[in-house]
Design an enzyme around this catalytic site. Sequence first.
Site, PDB file in Angstrom:
ATOM      1  NE  ARG A  52      -4.100  -0.023 -15.198  1.00 12.29           N
ATOM      2  CZ  ARG A  52      -4.342  -0.907 -16.180  1.00 12.29           C
ATOM      3  NH1 ARG A  52      -4.562  -2.185 -15.894  1.00 12.29           N
ATOM      4  NH2 ARG A  52      -4.354  -0.519 -17.445  1.00 12.29           N
ATOM      5  CD  GLU A  67       1.507  -3.539 -12.702  1.00 12.01           C
ATOM      6  OE1 GLU A  67       1.713  -3.513 -13.932  1.00 12.01           O
ATOM      7  OE2 GLU A  67       0.416  -3.843 -12.211  1.00 12.01           O
ATOM      8  CG  HIS A 102      -0.256  -5.846 -15.865  1.00 13.77           C
ATOM      9  ND1 HIS A 102      -0.284  -4.537 -15.440  1.00 13.77           N
ATOM     10  CD2 HIS A 102      -1.396  -6.002 -16.587  1.00 13.77           C
ATOM     11  CE1 HIS A 102      -1.376  -3.952 -15.886  1.00 13.77           C
ATOM     12  NE2 HIS A 102      -2.064  -4.823 -16.600  1.00 13.77           N
TER      13      HIS A 102
HETATM   14  C1  GLV Z   1      -4.104  -3.873 -19.175  1.00 13.08           C
HETATM   15  O1  GLV Z   1      -3.955  -3.745 -17.982  1.00 13.08           O
HETATM   16  C2  GLV Z   1      -4.936  -3.021 -19.947  1.00 13.08           C
HETATM   17  O2  GLV Z   1      -5.419  -1.995 -19.423  1.00 13.08           O
HETATM   18  O3  GLV Z   1      -5.145  -3.334 -21.128  1.00 13.08           O
END
Ligand code: GLV
Length: 311
Positions: A227, A256, A274
Amino acid sequence: MPARVVGEIQSFADLSILPGESAPERVLENCNGFDALICTLMNKVTADFIDRLPPSIRLVATYSVGIDHIDLRALQARRIALVNTPDVLTEATADIAWLLLLGAARRASEAEALLRSGMWTGWEPNQLVGTDIHGSTLGILGFGRIGRAVARRAAGFGMNILTSVRSSSAGDPPPPGTIICSSMEEVLAGSDFLSLHLPLTEETQNWLNAERIASMKSGAIVINTARGGLIDETALIAALQSGKLGGAGLDVFVGEPDIRRDLVEAPNTFLLPHLGSATRRAREGMGLSLARDIAAFFAGRPVENGVGVSK
Ligand code: GLV
Ligand code: GLV
């Protein structure tokens, strides 16, 4: 959602799908009488939102392994259960960590931009020279499922692995040769590459701050597939600009999808939007895992991936 997931859920439930970016108000207006709510990490499931959910909602199912977008305490106060999607995305996310590591070390973004620009003048001994991966040391913070999968790959690249015992979940033993340090700080100080695999919590927010970056090896490269909030981006950008850090490979960002301009413009970065779990198998697996758990929950059977519930 992938078509197969939609089909699977529709085989046992009435499914209503709102666009992912729907405002909380719109979601609240549309979930009256519904039993469960599926969200993604783009939906902030705050205490205020939870308080205003209709009483019919008994389960929240998040299309993610991370749960930092959800106020767990508020959910528990309302006795709403939570399921997430671990395991099915572990290997895909570990692969993206490696893409970032390789891309940042070997200056892939810059190199590809040069080639695409039509300005490449041909092979030269000093052109786009990067950092060696083999024989260097990879520090892994957060030695859970994904951290361990990253470590397994590191053996194939001839790297030394450092980790600390913090937040290690049950799982495979560390690969042979892994050095277990007594603190995360020790991992920091010894790493040429540092890959973050911690959950984002109050405790880990801005964990990689200016002070901790200062304790890292000069020229080290930071990889983040967890994160954005784990890193103080202001400190990271300053360290990239000064050359203290040799580079960064990032799949996740603060705020984001609005990414800081000065981060995009910082030197020696390899940035992805991401994509950790973005493979067909992982994304389908995530949805099917939620479908199984939703069905189990309402059939009164134990769920596989309950959060805050022991298996
Ligand atoms: C992606 O970042 C997730 O947490 O699955
Ligand atoms: C590079 O292509 C080499 O032959 O060294």
